[in-house]
Design a protein around this motif. Structure first.
Motif, PDB file in Angstrom:
ATOM      1  N   GLU A   4      45.470  52.066  43.120  1.00 51.92           N
ATOM      2  CA  GLU A   4      44.749  50.802  43.235  1.00 51.92           C
ATOM      3  C   GLU A   4      43.266  51.044  43.004  1.00 51.92           C
ATOM      4  O   GLU A   4      42.695  51.997  43.546  1.00 51.92           O
ATOM      5  CB  GLU A   4      44.986  50.229  44.636  1.00 51.92           C
ATOM      6  CG  GLU A   4      44.694  48.773  44.733  1.00 51.92           C
ATOM      7  CD  GLU A   4      44.899  48.212  46.144  1.00 51.92           C
ATOM      8  OE1 GLU A   4      45.110  47.019  46.237  1.00 51.92           O
ATOM      9  OE2 GLU A   4      44.818  48.988  47.121  1.00 51.92           O
ATOM     10  N   VAL A   5      42.632  50.192  42.216  1.00 51.39           N
ATOM     11  CA  VAL A   5      41.190  50.304  41.982  1.00 51.39           C
ATOM     12  C   VAL A   5      40.471  49.229  42.801  1.00 51.39           C
ATOM     13  O   VAL A   5      39.441  49.468  43.404  1.00 51.39           O
ATOM     14  CB  VAL A   5      40.860  50.151  40.477  1.00 51.39           C
ATOM     15  CG1 VAL A   5      39.352  50.221  40.237  1.00 51.39           C
ATOM     16  CG2 VAL A   5      41.587  51.210  39.653  1.00 51.39           C
ATOM     17  N   PHE A   6      41.038  48.032  42.797  1.00 54.33           N
ATOM     18  CA  PHE A   6      40.438  46.912  43.523  1.00 54.33           C
ATOM     19  C   PHE A   6      41.317  46.511  44.707  1.00 54.33           C
ATOM     20  O   PHE A   6      42.529  46.734  44.691  1.00 54.33           O
ATOM     21  CB  PHE A   6      40.299  45.687  42.602  1.00 54.33           C
ATOM     22  CG  PHE A   6      39.559  45.978  41.331  1.00 54.33           C
ATOM     23  CD1 PHE A   6      38.207  46.277  41.351  1.00 54.33           C
ATOM     24  CD2 PHE A   6      40.229  45.964  40.114  1.00 54.33           C
ATOM     25  CE1 PHE A   6      37.528  46.542  40.170  1.00 54.33           C
ATOM     26  CE2 PHE A   6      39.554  46.227  38.928  1.00 54.33           C
ATOM     27  CZ  PHE A   6      38.209  46.525  38.956  1.00 54.33           C
ATOM     28  N   PRO A  31      50.885  36.047  45.939  1.00 51.65           N
ATOM     29  CA  PRO A  31      51.499  36.989  44.991  1.00 51.65           C
ATOM     30  C   PRO A  31      51.566  38.407  45.549  1.00 51.65           C
ATOM     31  O   PRO A  31      50.845  38.753  46.484  1.00 51.65           O
ATOM     32  CB  PRO A  31      50.593  36.921  43.772  1.00 51.65           C
ATOM     33  CG  PRO A  31      49.352  36.246  44.201  1.00 51.65           C
ATOM     34  CD  PRO A  31      49.623  35.488  45.452  1.00 51.65           C
ATOM     35  N   VAL A  32      52.447  39.173  44.958  1.00 53.31           N
ATOM     36  CA  VAL A  32      52.660  40.544  45.413  1.00 53.31           C
ATOM     37  C   VAL A  32      51.936  41.488  44.458  1.00 53.31           C
ATOM     38  O   VAL A  32      51.982  41.306  43.241  1.00 53.31           O
ATOM     39  CB  VAL A  32      54.177  40.863  45.411  1.00 53.31           C
ATOM     40  CG1 VAL A  32      54.431  42.267  45.929  1.00 53.31           C
ATOM     41  CG2 VAL A  32      54.932  39.845  46.249  1.00 53.31           C
ATOM     42  N   LYS A  33      51.266  42.470  45.002  1.00 46.47           N
ATOM     43  CA  LYS A  33      50.662  43.513  44.172  1.00 46.47           C
ATOM     44  C   LYS A  33      51.580  44.720  44.250  1.00 46.47           C
ATOM     45  O   LYS A  33      51.802  45.260  45.342  1.00 46.47           O
ATOM     46  CB  LYS A  33      49.271  43.858  44.677  1.00 46.47           C
ATOM     47  CG  LYS A  33      48.533  44.847  43.779  1.00 46.47           C
ATOM     48  CD  LYS A  33      47.074  44.966  44.165  1.00 46.47           C
ATOM     49  CE  LYS A  33      46.332  45.805  43.135  1.00 46.47           C
ATOM     50  NZ  LYS A  33      44.898  45.891  43.456  1.00 46.47           N
ATOM     51  N   ILE A  34      52.148  45.091  43.124  1.00 46.05           N
ATOM     52  CA  ILE A  34      53.065  46.231  43.089  1.00 46.05           C
ATOM     53  C   ILE A  34      52.345  47.386  42.389  1.00 46.05           C
ATOM     54  O   ILE A  34      51.809  47.207  41.291  1.00 46.05           O
ATOM     55  CB  ILE A  34      54.376  45.860  42.367  1.00 46.05           C
ATOM     56  CG1 ILE A  34      55.121  44.754  43.128  1.00 46.05           C
ATOM     57  CG2 ILE A  34      55.272  47.088  42.171  1.00 46.05           C
ATOM     58  CD1 ILE A  34      55.588  45.140  44.529  1.00 46.05           C
ATOM     59  N   VAL A  35      52.331  48.540  43.020  1.00 45.51           N
ATOM     60  CA  VAL A  35      51.590  49.672  42.455  1.00 45.51           C
ATOM     61  C   VAL A  35      52.486  50.851  42.097  1.00 45.51           C
ATOM     62  O   VAL A  35      52.063  51.781  41.420  1.00 45.51           O
ATOM     63  CB  VAL A  35      50.473  50.156  43.417  1.00 45.51           C
ATOM     64  CG1 VAL A  35      49.445  49.042  43.636  1.00 45.51           C
ATOM     65  CG2 VAL A  35      51.043  50.624  44.752  1.00 45.51           C
ATOM     66  N   TYR A  43      57.066  49.054  45.373  1.00 48.55           N
ATOM     67  CA  TYR A  43      56.203  49.343  46.519  1.00 48.55           C
ATOM     68  C   TYR A  43      54.858  48.667  46.330  1.00 48.55           C
ATOM     69  O   TYR A  43      54.240  48.789  45.265  1.00 48.55           O
ATOM     70  CB  TYR A  43      56.009  50.855  46.677  1.00 48.55           C
ATOM     71  CG  TYR A  43      57.317  51.579  46.902  1.00 48.55           C
ATOM     72  CD1 TYR A  43      57.810  51.790  48.192  1.00 48.55           C
ATOM     73  CD2 TYR A  43      58.077  52.010  45.823  1.00 48.55           C
ATOM     74  CE1 TYR A  43      59.038  52.430  48.386  1.00 48.55           C
ATOM     75  CE2 TYR A  43      59.303  52.643  46.010  1.00 48.55           C
ATOM     76  CZ  TYR A  43      59.777  52.845  47.292  1.00 48.55           C
ATOM     77  OH  TYR A  43      60.987  53.459  47.482  1.00 48.55           O
ATOM     78  N   ASP A  44      54.395  47.947  47.361  1.00 47.22           N
ATOM     79  CA  ASP A  44      53.106  47.281  47.234  1.00 47.22           C
ATOM     80  C   ASP A  44      51.971  48.233  47.612  1.00 47.22           C
ATOM     81  O   ASP A  44      52.201  49.412  47.903  1.00 47.22           O
ATOM     82  CB  ASP A  44      53.086  45.958  48.016  1.00 47.22           C
ATOM     83  CG  ASP A  44      53.014  46.151  49.522  1.00 47.22           C
ATOM     84  OD1 ASP A  44      52.838  47.298  49.996  1.00 47.22           O
ATOM     85  OD2 ASP A  44      53.142  45.136  50.235  1.00 47.22           O
TER      86      ASP A  44
ATOM     87  N   HIS B  86      48.485  43.596  39.172  1.00 49.00           N
ATOM     88  CA  HIS B  86      48.209  45.005  38.924  1.00 49.00           C
ATOM     89  C   HIS B  86      46.790  45.134  38.380  1.00 49.00           C
ATOM     90  O   HIS B  86      46.304  44.233  37.700  1.00 49.00           O
ATOM     91  CB  HIS B  86      49.222  45.617  37.938  1.00 49.00           C
ATOM     92  CG  HIS B  86      49.235  47.109  37.984  1.00 49.00           C
ATOM     93  ND1 HIS B  86      48.381  47.884  37.247  1.00 49.00           N
ATOM     94  CD2 HIS B  86      49.985  47.968  38.729  1.00 49.00           C
ATOM     95  CE1 HIS B  86      48.616  49.165  37.520  1.00 49.00           C
ATOM     96  NE2 HIS B  86      49.584  49.244  38.421  1.00 49.00           N
ATOM     97  N   ASP B  87      46.137  46.269  38.678  1.00 52.50           N
ATOM     98  CA  ASP B  87      44.735  46.418  38.276  1.00 52.50           C
ATOM     99  C   ASP B  87      44.539  46.743  36.797  1.00 52.50           C
ATOM    100  O   ASP B  87      43.508  46.406  36.218  1.00 52.50           O
ATOM    101  CB  ASP B  87      44.054  47.500  39.117  1.00 52.50           C
ATOM    102  CG  ASP B  87      43.870  47.059  40.559  1.00 52.50           C
ATOM    103  OD1 ASP B  87      43.864  45.833  40.797  1.00 52.50           O
ATOM    104  OD2 ASP B  87      43.736  47.925  41.432  1.00 52.50           O
TER     105      ASP B  87
END
Lengths: 504, 504
Positions: A4-6, A31-35, A43-44, B86-87
């Motif tokens: 993650e950057v942000f 919304p979901v952030k998936i990384v 996985y978020d 996503h970033d």
């Protein structure tokens, strides 16, 4: 590589500012952030695991190590184009026993060109609610899209979706395959009367956006006969359904029996497991007619060594990990569990599907089969809270669709069914008709009612007929709204309600 | 990963059998099998090195290790789609300062939809010989393709290519930019008279298939004014030319000055260095009009984390390795060397270009500027024998095009120019007019001639006017044919020739 950057809020804010708003997010309110992802799990940014029930593109599972390894090895060696000789593209075809192949992303657009070049006819028959892609030419053959945009072109003919749950011929019809095929025959006859000529019948082998539909027996074979008689060809869009999703067969069109074979097959999504790659297979005759135009077909990226290495790795994993066998076993178990749920929850009107392509249709009531759109959306939202990613499809977004990565397990199937059961049970008022004690029209389709249980309730988009009968059918979704939106006391029997102008 | 599975002959045989013949090979008579590449070098199955002068897609060089590393790392982490946050996609946009972006492969198709949705007009003005892609919708706006296929649609208007070497206004015109822009104005006026409405002017910022054309000064700005006055937008296709190829600027349209900016920019090829990724940038207003239709835009692969990781890595390498500076230095040197060759070889009619986008046009003679198509093909074939991969473009395939990976070096430029010089010098009879002693028409355009040097020569597709004048202009290519095809003694002065029917 940083996960993650942000911060999630910043990502969302920048995305809203920088990316066209027509590019929508799942769960747009939150919304979901998936990384990170592996197999059937996402996985978020906080490491929270989600079960993925819908990513059919990641066919053999997210981030399969074999694929990453083969892709990286080929990327390090060579990524050129098909104007040079290379073995990977040939190997890909050999493993699939195609007559002919052109790799590219715009498979359906090329299929359209092939059909027209070969038949010298222009017109196309498509199924209602079909979606074949977002290109200009494909929007034209996608009622799902063109109804919202430019409208129907004169060269497009729309046949009824052979949906035996909602359609004009249902499960009680003696031969729905023949009956629905005859609707296509009628379209051909009408087109001929107008002097038009049919180039192709174009359909997904299992319509997905249309609502996870399974074609009735004999349907495709009959249509192929009718269309070929008219000088056209049968195009099977296997972009979502190919590569073993149905378990018992490699292609979904094979469910229609050994005596049916399309003239053109388009394939995409699963072939590259998330890497952009697609193909068209057709007969030597059709390919030859295309070549005869004398115009070169070149696709900058299509069939490049890296894409083909990934394609080969996908085929390899399907085989080695017996993913078709898994689709039969897990898909069969999942369908059984959903059928069991159907016996408990009147909301579940239909359960259909094959392998790991399954639809569960929610209805307001089983007699009218009225789609339970809001309830389906509610279920998807609640499943997300349970860390299960699910989505809806169908003309009314009332079909819960299962198209998980093919490594989906028995445990995953049980987990998701347990959650569905729990969500459908958690509403105190489950699906039933309730007597309206008093009610008040608020304008439009909004009605304020007092139920016999004493609950004051704001109903949107109510069915007028039910209201007239002083009955209301209350779903878990509407019931939840009562608590979340109206915040009125549950026990308020005999409450007087005034409309804005003071009338009762 | 094995470099080769089949022997080259087997690969070729299988490819011919399994892949549509409209998918053509480079050097079709003796195609090259490439199994490995690095930077600007390709390697065949025997380890033979080829210098690559044309792979603009592999923008920062074939198989750049940074890209492979970043791609593999991201593939191992996550490759989902843009419905999750996503970033990477946001980072890509931030680095490019776009207003708005939609990633996908079908950039030009989307540009067409955006322009039409925003302007509510249908018609498109394109340049003659333009090529914008092989999709159905893009063939319609590509004269290079539609002239060979379906023909011109009523909503397409073709403006003359602003080619100051071959076109209607040439290098001696006082203001070719204004003059060519006025041809677009005339098209707009004509369209309006017919009640048609212009949605867009659609052009590559440097037409490549058209023959590596550099727009004259002021051209784009004027057109943008005319098109906007007509309610349309300017679409700049930067799919081949963006990402610093011109050296001095990041986008080729910037060559037209600070006071010109397109309304929509499409980008592709170099952005992913061979990985399929593309983008469209536009204004907030146009994006908003597209969103206003209420229809979602979703692209399965577009903007996925792996594609975006590769996009970021490409931007990073361009910056770190100063590839724009390299394009200025090496491209400048290459152009100088080609201009020097032009002073020695009458065959070279024109040398044009900027950065590492250069064209060298071959002509039969400089007065008539008649394209030297066969000579260009011969040069490409001979360069291949010298292990240099080169290609032609332009309406008559007479332009030798340089679009090498951006890591092309001064030494590479010198090597290729030395080879070109040698090939053009190796023919004993270089470009000149020679007197015909006697000649005999063989039917069609074939003529058997005896030159003043005594050489008997079969000429195909001879210019009738020259023949009438008893003069023939013999190119190195024709001269080589004499030895390879006719196999007649070089000294046969005074030879009597009989035609098949015995007449002299």
């Amino acid at each position: 590589m940083a996960l993650e950057v942000f911060h999630k809020d910043e990502t969302l804010q920048m995305r809203r500012k920088l990316i066209g708003q027509s590019c929508r997010l799942f769960f747009s309110r939150d919304p979901v952030k998936i990384v990170r992802a592996r197999g059937q799990y996402l996985y978020d940014e906080n490491g929270m695991q989600y079960l993925d029930c819908i990513s059919n593109v990641q066919h053999v599972g997210h981030c399969h190590p074999s694929l990453t390894q083969d892709a990286a090895a080929q990327m390090d060696l060579l990524n050129s184009n098909t104007r040079f000789l290379h073995d990977n593209i040939v190997l890909n075809i050999l493993q699939n026993l195609f007559f002919f192949l052109q790799c590219f992303y715009e498979a359906n657009d090329l299929a359209l060109r092939l059909a027209r070049q070969y038949t010298r006819h222009q017109d196309v028959i498509v199924l209602d609610h079909a979606y074949h892609g977002h290109l200009t030419s494909l929007i034209d053959i996608s009622p799902y899209k063109f109804r919202k945009l430019e409208g129907q072109k004169e060269w497009v003919h729309v046949a009824p979706l052979p949906d035996t749950y909602h359609g004009i011929y249902r499960e009680d019809h003696p031969d729905p395959g023949q009956a629905y095929a005859d609707t296509v025959k009628s379209l051909i006859d009408e087109a001929h009367k107008k002097g038009r000529k049919i180039s192709s019948f174009f359909a997904e082998s299992l319509p997905s956006v249309g609502g996870q539909i399974i074609f009735p027996t004999g349907y495709c074979k009959r249509i192929a006969e009718y269309v070929r008689e008219a000088g056209g060809v049968y195009v099977a869009d296997e972009i979502q359904t190919g590569f073993g999703r149905v378990g018992s067969h490699f292609w979904a069109f094979q469910l229609q029996g050994e005596d049916f074979c399309p003239d053109i097959v388009t394939m995409g999504k699963p072939i590259g497991n998330g890497h952009p790659i697609a193909c068209v297979a057709t007969t030597e005759e059709i390919a030859a007619a295309f070549t005869a135009s004398g115009v070169e077909y070149f696709n900058t990226f299509g069939g490049n060594p890296v894409s083909c290495a990934i394609g080969l790795a996908v085929l390899d994993v399907i085989e080695k990990e017996d993913l078709r066998g898994n689709a039969v076993r897990v898909g069969g178990h999942l369908k059984q569990l959903l059928l069991q749920l159907q016996t408990k929850h009147p909301l579940i009107g239909d359960v259909r599907g094959v392998g790991l392509f399954i639809g569960m249709e929610l209805v307001k009531d089983r007699a009218s089969r009225k789609p339970a759109t809001e309830e389906a959306a509610h279920l998807v939202r609640r499943l997300k809270e349970e860390r299960i990613v699910m989505s809806t499809d169908g003309p009314w977004d009332s079909v819960i669709k299962f198209k998980p990565p093919m490594c989906f397990s028995i445990e995953d199937a049980e987990r998701v069914c347990t959650c569905i059961d729990q969500i459908l049970r958690e509403s105190a008022i489950s699906h039933q008709y309730v007597q309206i004690v008093t009610s008040l029209a608020l304008g439009g389709t909004r009605i304020l009612v007092v139920l016999e249980s004493g609950i004051v309730f704001l109903v949107c988009r109510v069915d007028y007929a039910f209201w007239q009968k002083q009955e209301l059918w209350v779903s878990p979704c509407d019931y939840n709204k009562l608590h979340s939106c109206c915040q009125l006391p549950r026990q308020s029997h005999g409450l007087h309600i005034s409309s804005p102008d003071g009338t009762k």
